[in-house]
Design a protein around this motif. Structure first.
Motif, PDB file in Angstrom:
ATOM      1  N   LEU A  53       0.821  -1.206   0.000  1.00  0.00           N
ATOM      2  CA  LEU A  53       0.000   0.000   0.000  1.00  0.00           C
ATOM      3  C   LEU A  53       0.862   1.266   0.000  1.00  0.00           C
ATOM      4  O   LEU A  53       0.480   2.271  -0.604  1.00  0.00           O
ATOM      5  CB  LEU A  53      -0.940  -0.005   1.199  1.00  0.00           C
ATOM      6  N   GLN A  54       2.014   1.219   0.659  1.00  0.00           N
ATOM      7  CA  GLN A  54       2.906   2.383   0.644  1.00  0.00           C
ATOM      8  C   GLN A  54       3.397   2.681  -0.769  1.00  0.00           C
ATOM      9  O   GLN A  54       3.637   3.839  -1.114  1.00  0.00           O
ATOM     10  CB  GLN A  54       4.089   2.150   1.582  1.00  0.00           C
ATOM     11  N   ALA A  55       3.530   1.645  -1.583  1.00  0.00           N
ATOM     12  CA  ALA A  55       3.944   1.843  -2.972  1.00  0.00           C
ATOM     13  C   ALA A  55       2.783   2.283  -3.853  1.00  0.00           C
ATOM     14  O   ALA A  55       2.964   3.070  -4.795  1.00  0.00           O
ATOM     15  CB  ALA A  55       4.553   0.554  -3.525  1.00  0.00           C
ATOM     16  N   SER A  56       1.569   1.806  -3.552  1.00  0.00           N
ATOM     17  CA  SER A  56       0.424   2.026  -4.440  1.00  0.00           C
ATOM     18  C   SER A  56      -0.355   3.300  -4.170  1.00  0.00           C
ATOM     19  O   SER A  56      -0.813   3.971  -5.105  1.00  0.00           O
ATOM     20  CB  SER A  56      -0.535   0.819  -4.356  1.00  0.00           C
ATOM     21  N   LEU A  57      -0.532   3.660  -2.899  1.00  0.00           N
ATOM     22  CA  LEU A  57      -1.389   4.805  -2.578  1.00  0.00           C
ATOM     23  C   LEU A  57      -0.882   6.130  -3.149  1.00  0.00           C
ATOM     24  O   LEU A  57      -1.697   6.934  -3.637  1.00  0.00           O
ATOM     25  CB  LEU A  57      -1.596   4.920  -1.071  1.00  0.00           C
ATOM     26  N   PRO A  58       0.427   6.422  -3.126  1.00  0.00           N
ATOM     27  CA  PRO A  58       0.870   7.678  -3.745  1.00  0.00           C
ATOM     28  C   PRO A  58       0.546   7.744  -5.242  1.00  0.00           C
ATOM     29  O   PRO A  58       0.210   8.823  -5.750  1.00  0.00           O
ATOM     30  CB  PRO A  58       2.387   7.674  -3.508  1.00  0.00           C
ATOM     31  N   LEU A  59       0.610   6.618  -5.927  1.00  0.00           N
ATOM     32  CA  LEU A  59       0.284   6.600  -7.356  1.00  0.00           C
ATOM     33  C   LEU A  59      -1.221   6.763  -7.571  1.00  0.00           C
ATOM     34  O   LEU A  59      -1.650   7.431  -8.514  1.00  0.00           O
ATOM     35  CB  LEU A  59       0.774   5.304  -7.993  1.00  0.00           C
ATOM     36  N   LEU A  60      -2.013   6.141  -6.700  1.00  0.00           N
ATOM     37  CA  LEU A  60      -3.462   6.327  -6.791  1.00  0.00           C
ATOM     38  C   LEU A  60      -3.824   7.791  -6.596  1.00  0.00           C
ATOM     39  O   LEU A  60      -4.665   8.342  -7.322  1.00  0.00           O
ATOM     40  CB  LEU A  60      -4.178   5.472  -5.734  1.00  0.00           C
ATOM     41  N   LEU A  61      -3.188   8.419  -5.618  1.00  0.00           N
ATOM     42  CA  LEU A  61      -3.477   9.832  -5.350  1.00  0.00           C
ATOM     43  C   LEU A  61      -3.028  10.706  -6.520  1.00  0.00           C
ATOM     44  O   LEU A  61      -3.692  11.693  -6.856  1.00  0.00           O
ATOM     45  CB  LEU A  61      -2.786  10.267  -4.061  1.00  0.00           C
ATOM     46  N   LYS A  62      -1.919  10.357  -7.137  1.00  0.00           N
ATOM     47  CA  LYS A  62      -1.419  11.125  -8.280  1.00  0.00           C
ATOM     48  C   LYS A  62      -2.412  11.119  -9.430  1.00  0.00           C
ATOM     49  O   LYS A  62      -2.598  12.115 -10.136  1.00  0.00           O
ATOM     50  CB  LYS A  62      -0.083  10.547  -8.738  1.00  0.00           C
ATOM     51  N   VAL A  63      -3.102   9.990  -9.608  1.00  0.00           N
ATOM     52  CA  VAL A  63      -4.077   9.858 -10.693  1.00  0.00           C
ATOM     53  C   VAL A  63      -5.451  10.376 -10.280  1.00  0.00           C
ATOM     54  O   VAL A  63      -6.116  11.092 -11.032  1.00  0.00           O
ATOM     55  CB  VAL A  63      -4.197   8.389 -11.138  1.00  0.00           C
ATOM     56  N   LEU A  64      -5.893  10.040  -9.063  1.00  0.00           N
ATOM     57  CA  LEU A  64      -7.263  10.337  -8.649  1.00  0.00           C
ATOM     58  C   LEU A  64      -7.405  11.675  -7.924  1.00  0.00           C
ATOM     59  O   LEU A  64      -8.514  12.202  -7.816  1.00  0.00           O
ATOM     60  CB  LEU A  64      -7.790   9.231  -7.732  1.00  0.00           C
ATOM     61  N   GLY A  65      -6.309  12.222  -7.417  1.00  0.00           N
ATOM     62  CA  GLY A  65      -6.384  13.487  -6.688  1.00  0.00           C
ATOM     63  C   GLY A  65      -6.940  14.602  -7.568  1.00  0.00           C
ATOM     64  O   GLY A  65      -6.640  14.683  -8.749  1.00  0.00           O
ATOM     65  N   ARG A  66      -7.746  15.479  -6.970  1.00  0.00           N
ATOM     66  CA  ARG A  66      -8.444  16.455  -7.803  1.00  0.00           C
ATOM     67  C   ARG A  66      -8.530  17.853  -7.201  1.00  0.00           C
ATOM     68  O   ARG A  66      -9.096  18.762  -7.815  1.00  0.00           O
ATOM     69  CB  ARG A  66      -9.867  15.955  -8.079  1.00  0.00           C
TER      70      ARG A  66
END
Length: 304
Positions: free
Chosen positions: A279-292
């Motif tokens: 999750l430490q590897a995945s959540l920053p990438l999710l936020l990079k794509v989904l953050g708004r």
């Protein structure tokens, strides 16, 4: 009591967090050959149409699976950076959409079913109290022709879970179970019922893997729930993991417009030792794509 329908929210950012966490947990647990009893206390309808009236009315999948799939699996250009856990999740969703058009979203019951192993005699128990969703869930599950490996009960999952713990022993006498608890929290008592359910479940079956999803909203009960779950884990001397994802508010939101759900969390008791790094590897990438917009954040912490 029966006004909540997950179809309005299917495939949103909360589902992305929940299902990536669920899949990463299950993948690790299934490295061991012995069977697992999988229990979903609030299963919903199981499958959702993203082009249906409910999903289109809420439009929440646009800021979740739709945006993530477009970034990670673009028809043109370079895909965004990803991780094995995100790729695994997107592969599963894509399998439900063989035409390439994102029209169907699998809920937790179908996510778990896809990962079940016949040889290990995994079993899946689904609870759904909502009369319409319960009927739809039964119909969707019937199409799988999975026999006795999946059962559906139209009853309160909090109550139905109690007699299932500890689970019956599998081959070799081992007992293994994963429990997903994700009520709508439409009524305040759900927060108390979740913590009470976890407290009793840990007492009845301390080694079970328990995953709790909850909304991060400005309500005291929502803020208190992860703290309460952490305390229960520590009192039982069980390891825990807490992950949150906040995509922020829409920049174009009107002053008097309600923001809707912008953040959610997953609390896992007895998590796999690999889950934190995943999750430490995945959540920053999710936020990079989904953050708004304003309020973006992600976190992963653990203890025990």
């Amino acid at each position: 009591m029966f006004s909540y329908r997950h179809a309005f929210h299917a495939g949103n950012h909360a589902d992305v967090l929940k299902h990536i966490t669920l899949m990463a947990t299950l993948r690790h647990l299934m490295l061991k050959e012995t069977g697992i009893h999988l229990i979903d206390t609030h299963a919903g309808a199981g499958l959702y149409r993203l082009d249906g009236d409910y999903a289109e009315k809420g439009g929440e999948a646009q800021d979740g699976i739709v945006k993530l799939m477009a970034a990670m699996r673009p028809t043109e250009g370079q895909p965004a950076e990803s991780t094995p856990a995100i790729d695994d999740y997107l592969d599963l969703v894509a399998d439900f959409n063989p035409s390439g058009s994102l029209r169907v979203y699998p809920g937790s019951p179908f996510v778990m079913h896809r990962l079940m192993r016949e040889a290990s005699r995994d079993r899946l128990k689904l609870f759904e109290l909502h009369p319409t969703d319960g009927k739809t869930l039964s119909g969707n599950v019937a199409q799988l022709e999975a026999g006795r490996s999946i059962t559906v009960a139209r009853e309160d999952g909090f109550e139905g879970l109690r007699p299932m713990l500890p689970p019956p022993p599998g081959a070799g006498g081992s007992r293994r179970a994963l429990v997903l608890i994700d009520p709508s929290y439409e009524i305040k008592s759900d927060y108390h019922r979740v913590s009470a359910c976890i407290q009793e479940s840990i007492k009845r079956f301390p080694t079970g893997c328990y995953l709790v999803w909850y909304p991060v909203i400005p309500r005291p009960e929502a803020h208190d729930l992860p703290r309460r779950l952490r305390t229960l884990s520590q009192q039982a001397q069980r390891p825990w993991l807490h992950a949150t994802l906040a995509i922020g508010q829409r920049p174009d939101m009107e002053i008097n417009e309600r923001p809707g759900l912008t953040a959610s969390g997953m609390f896992v008791i007895n998590p796999p030792h690999t889950l934190k790094a995943t999750l430490q590897a995945s959540l920053p990438l999710l936020l990079k794509v989904l953050g708004r917009g304003r309020g973006q954040a992600q976190s992963v912490e653990s203890g025990g």
